[in-house]
Write a protein that holds these residues in place. Structure first.
Motif: not given
Length: 287
Positions: A55, A67, A205
């Motif tokens: 991440s 992220q 994401s």
């Protein structure tokens, strides 16, 4: 949540800790005053030890960050919370954003029963024993999210206004190949004029381009999850988010979730409340 947090000189030079907004699996969120201009901001304390290795992103503009921070720093939309900065502390990454919304409590002078129907007094919260280097006990603030705002007395026009803004935010993210992946009423903050902003990009994401890269892990809330997620199938993201939008609309309109268990979600089986406005029913059926 309890304990003491050691903050850097940079932080204490620029911010004064305020109230507790909420806490979860990866950390907690506090308000703070930015000393330079007395602006109130929100600060998400993300525990470094709980951030998965995959991440982290090497962002060309802000360096190696989770992220969540890289995505928030890259977007700009009137219905998405604005990124301010981040601070790298010893045990936490501090994500600092604008503070949006009003406390949905009948005692709030910004609200009134005519403009904001269905108001109720919030339960009094006990002070949390979390302390910072600024040595104060943190007060729990009444939530500013859509969960607290939702009431079945909302007019159809207000419901449409709220939902349209959420759809615009999701459409914008999808246009950038981004999925939020935790769309729910508690991740939408709202002010007294029903202006909403999407928050908490901890599960956000980029949309995978190949089936072999589809998501297999889900960190969101089961009540808003699509059938393929509940069945633990790999999923791309945007389609599941459309399902979440439908669940969210039902929740806004009727003040309750359409599904009570995983079996109902997998079957797509839901029942409208017995006494409802036909206009509200058609609004939800169309999605």
């Amino acid at each position: 949540m309890s304990g003491k947090i050691h903050l850097s000189k940079y932080f204490t030079k620029h911010y004064i800790i305020g109230d507790l907004l909420g806490d979860g699996a990866f950390g907690f969120v506090l308000t703070a005053i930015r000393i330079s201009d007395s602006t109130e901001v929100a600060i998400k304390f993300i525990s470094k030890s709980k951030i998965p290795d995959d991440s982290w992103i090497d962002d060309p503009h802000i360096g190696r960050v989770p992220q969540e921070i890289a995505i928030l720093n890259s977007v700009s939309h009137p219905n998405i919370i604005n990124f301010v900065e981040y601070i790298n502390e010893e045990d936490y990454i501090l994500l600092i954003t604008e503070l949006h919304g009003t406390e949905w409590d009948a005692s709030n002078p910004l609200l009134n029963p005519i403009k904001n129907p269905g108001l109720r007094l919030a339960k009094q919260q006990k002070p949390d024993e979390l302390k910072t280097g600024q040595e104060r006990v943190i007060r729990k603030r009444t939530s500013c999210d859509l969960f607290e705002c939702i009431d079945t007395k909302m007019t159809k026009a207000t419901t449409q206004k709220i939902f349209a803004q959420i759809v615009l935010a999701i459409y914008y993210l999808h246009s950038l190949n981004i999925v939020h992946r935790d769309l729910k009423d508690e991740n939408i903050v709202i002010d007294e004029n029903y202006h909403v902003k999407l928050i908490d990009f901890g599960s956000a994401s980029y949309i995978p381009k190949r089936p072999e890269n589809y998501f297999t892990r889900f960190n969101g809330t089961t009540h808003f999850a699509s059938p393929e997620i509940v069945k633990k199938k790999a999923y791309r993201g945007p389609e599941a988010e459309i399902w979440s939008l439908g669940v969210l609309l039902f929740t806004i309109v009727f003040g309750e979730n359409p599904f009570q268990n995983k079996d109902e979600i997998m079957e797509g089986k839901y029942i409208f409340p017995s006494k409802i406005d036909p206009g509200k029913k058609s609004l939800n059926t169309c999605i």
